[in-house]
Design a protein around this motif. Sequence first.
Motif, PDB file in Angstrom:
ATOM      1  N   VAL A 190       2.804  15.133  72.593  1.00  0.00           N
ATOM      2  CA  VAL A 190       1.586  15.065  73.408  1.00  0.00           C
ATOM      3  C   VAL A 190       0.780  13.872  72.913  1.00  0.00           C
ATOM      4  N   LYS A 191      -0.080  13.356  73.783  1.00  0.00           N
ATOM      5  CA  LYS A 191      -0.868  12.185  73.437  1.00  0.00           C
ATOM      6  C   LYS A 191      -2.359  12.534  73.516  1.00  0.00           C
ATOM      7  N   SER A 192      -3.119  11.944  72.604  1.00  0.00           N
ATOM      8  CA  SER A 192      -4.549  12.276  72.524  1.00  0.00           C
ATOM      9  C   SER A 192      -5.316  11.845  73.757  1.00  0.00           C
ATOM     10  N   TYR A 193      -4.817  10.858  74.509  1.00  0.00           N
ATOM     11  CA  TYR A 193      -5.531  10.349  75.678  1.00  0.00           C
ATOM     12  C   TYR A 193      -5.087  11.051  76.973  1.00  0.00           C
ATOM     13  N   GLU A 194      -4.189  12.023  76.872  1.00  0.00           N
ATOM     14  CA  GLU A 194      -3.720  12.753  78.049  1.00  0.00           C
ATOM     15  C   GLU A 194      -4.408  14.115  78.124  1.00  0.00           C
ATOM     16  N   ASP A 195      -4.376  14.718  79.309  1.00  0.00           N
ATOM     17  CA  ASP A 195      -4.912  16.074  79.466  1.00  0.00           C
ATOM     18  C   ASP A 195      -3.994  17.070  78.789  1.00  0.00           C
ATOM     19  N   PHE A 196      -4.581  18.025  78.071  1.00  0.00           N
ATOM     20  CA  PHE A 196      -3.805  19.082  77.439  1.00  0.00           C
ATOM     21  C   PHE A 196      -4.637  20.360  77.525  1.00  0.00           C
ATOM     22  N   TYR A 197      -4.097  21.338  78.266  1.00  0.00           N
ATOM     23  CA  TYR A 197      -4.795  22.600  78.466  1.00  0.00           C
ATOM     24  C   TYR A 197      -3.942  23.709  77.851  1.00  0.00           C
ATOM     25  N   PRO A 198      -4.239  24.060  76.622  1.00  0.00           N
ATOM     26  CA  PRO A 198      -3.367  24.978  75.859  1.00  0.00           C
ATOM     27  C   PRO A 198      -3.049  26.280  76.580  1.00  0.00           C
ATOM     28  N   GLU A 199      -4.040  26.889  77.226  1.00  0.00           N
ATOM     29  CA  GLU A 199      -3.828  28.197  77.815  1.00  0.00           C
ATOM     30  C   GLU A 199      -3.364  28.132  79.265  1.00  0.00           C
ATOM     31  N   ALA A 200      -3.293  26.933  79.837  1.00  0.00           N
ATOM     32  CA  ALA A 200      -2.864  26.794  81.227  1.00  0.00           C
ATOM     33  C   ALA A 200      -1.348  26.887  81.313  1.00  0.00           C
TER      34      ALA A 200
END
Length: 862
Positions: free
Chosen positions: A113-123
């Motif tokens: 994963v990249k820090s500048y991308e969207d990341f929704y842990p619970e999605a």
Amino acid sequence: MQKRHEARRFLVAFSLFLIIIFFNNQALAASSFLDVTNNHWAVRYISKISAMGIAGGYTDGTFRPDQSVTEVEAVLMALRCMGDSATSTTTVPFNVPEWARQDVARALDLGLVKSYEDFYPEAAATRAWVTRLLVRMIGKEEEALNNNATTAFKDSYSIPSWASGYVQVAQANKLVSGYPDNTFRPDAAVTRAEMAALLGRALDMLPDSGRLTQGRVLEVTLDRLTVSTAAGGTRTFRVSYDLPAYDENGPISLLALERLDKVSLVIDGDRIKYLEKLAAEPATAVVKGSIRKIYQEMGVLVLEVTGGEYRTFYLPADGDIPVSGAGGGGLAALQPGDEVEIILDAANYVTSISVISRQQRNINEGIVYDLDVDNYLITLQGDSGSLVSYRLADEVNVIIEGQRFSTIKDIKRGDRVRLAVENFVVTAIEVLEAYSLLDITGTVITVAPANGVLTLEVDGQPRAFWVADDVRGILENVADGDQVQARVEKGIITLLEIKGYLVQDRLTGTVVGIDTGNRVLTLLDAKKNLRAYKVKDNARIVIDGEGGTLSAVKKDMQVTVQLIDQEIIYIEVDNSVSGTVVFLDDTGLYLILQDEAGQRKTYVLAKNVDIESRDGRDEVDEIKRGDFVKLTLDGATVTGIKLQAAFILRVEDIRESWDRIDAEDEDGITYRLYIRDGAELVVPGVDYPEVEDVREGDMVRATYMGEDLVKVEVLQPRQGEVTALNANTRTVSLKYFSGTAATIDFRPGSEVIAGSKKYDTPAVLTAGDRVQVVENLNGGYTFKVMQQATGTLAADADVYLLYEDGLTLQPTGTPWLQKTYDVAGDVYIHKAGSPVTTSNLKKGQQVRIYLLDDMVYEIEML
């Protein structure tokens, strides 16, 4: 009685029935989850990732295959697939649960994963998002970023632009596929069953983590499975009754496995947790024989089969077949002489190779016995006389001291070499001694007794050899045109036979028997040959420098004898032995010595043994393991020990008339080095050096045995390029301009000099730096960093005047200036790493030079 026999038959039949039931039930228990039946479409993938600990079930015994996977769950599963459990200090920029923070930090480190991308842990993780995760996991992100093709799915328009390349790469690598209606559905949530299938396919594309192994079945029993692994070994695993086992169509019984079936296993130590039978061509024939030749580039294997017949077999084009019993390395590990069993498919192509027996391959240093360049094969003869063959890589780095650009064609039979072997293929050959050991036959062209040189015609080519001192006197009997046979050791003729007459007037060996009545001495020479000689009545006998008698010569003494007409006229006894201390008793009662041949022997020390060393050590407890020593013996008892010691010194004065070199150590203590009484002088580039060949300011290594000076070696600074640094081991890797490479320990006392500054750490060096290296007075190395300059040549570089008149350069940026630099005699001239000659240095040529103290050591054409 009849009833008893019937009862036995019933028991046997019933036992066989139970065995069959046992094997068949192994497939019945394939799924361990209540909600995943054996006919579930993803049962084998679910079983596989469960066996590997990638995803487990819930406390109620279910797997919940249709439940969506969240993004954080997908990341955790990917990390487990990769077998990564490293800790991380990376800051997580997302709002993630505390229990997952460390794993997400590690995923950031690995680029999942990249820090500048969207990341929704619970999605819920979508198919497009998971596809990108998988491609990153198998290391093909760069390929995806460079892929601009449009997917062929009906809904390709709905695939986000950032995901298009990832979908293309994943589909090409058979990680993902579309639905039956040819849609991809990028926004659909990925279920746990789908995630298991995706990860199950990706696992086969990851580096081996020790949990997965592939091979071919050799034997199946009630509780054991033996396979030949693709890594080249044979392993036997335990099999449990509830082993999950599958093929591409679903669950199977172990009874479905046949010998040589290809299988993929999830293992835990010696236990199989999951088995998958892979699709493979069935075997149609098994052939046993001995390998005679391997033409890997042509895909051909030649075997000698029963009856001496030679048969040729073809390997698959990709060479992807398992090779077991060869210790790993695949086809490259095979060697002539191996007894093998090969399996053929319906088209008579080799599908697997098992080594039944083979010669030991533990020799990487020895004499070149044979070199077959056309077939990429080299055969060495070890010190024990055994032969071993290796395959050669397509490109082999050849290192010959003093020769800058060496090739495989420069290696000759008889050379002593050291091999660098990677995956059973020779990648580098270092020539330790030219013509180290070679028996040759030739015709004498010229003979020079005074100089000790004999020139022979061997295989149609003239070759000149030095002749050993103890053979040189017999050269007076050799004439032009004589047919001779010679033994060449370390480039020097040590034994010579002329038309059946053995020429050898000096021999060294160990006394194994002595008959004083008949005056016969029996010796064991250095090659372990027994030789018996008559001792002349008027033979001169010298024992430890004093006159002696034949009766004083005892068994096990080391002697040198002089011969005339195969009778001894001179015996010299040196009642001492030399070697390396490998053990010293704490009480000083005995020590174990290893000689140059690697043999170890125990010696008892006299109570008042005399210790002599130039570095001041005079007590037994000051002797260290690894010291090179010379022992004086009285029978089997050590009465004296001389310790070898070496010192790095700077030459301060040369006294030619006295054959003396005055040199100082780091403390200013003067050493007077007399080059006489057996002391050897070594000056690089000078064949027969004398004191006047040494210069004031030279660094020398003086070696003593006890108080006796035995060798003075001028240390020649070497120039090269820094190729790598290791801060942990404090080592510097160099590629010298001569073409050789070395790794040097930055040991205590070492220093780096850059301009006017000195540093005691290698960290100031960087890869690409040009340096000059030499040992220093502090016991370490001095690395002098070269300066560089660029400019245009103001004149052609004349091959004869370059080293006398120097190189004239118009510096870049100041073309109106000219500066002339001195050029080293061994300057390295190249263009993009390929060597060129001085004739390429023409006026107007752009060059970069590397220099030290205004002396140019490298010229790079731009």
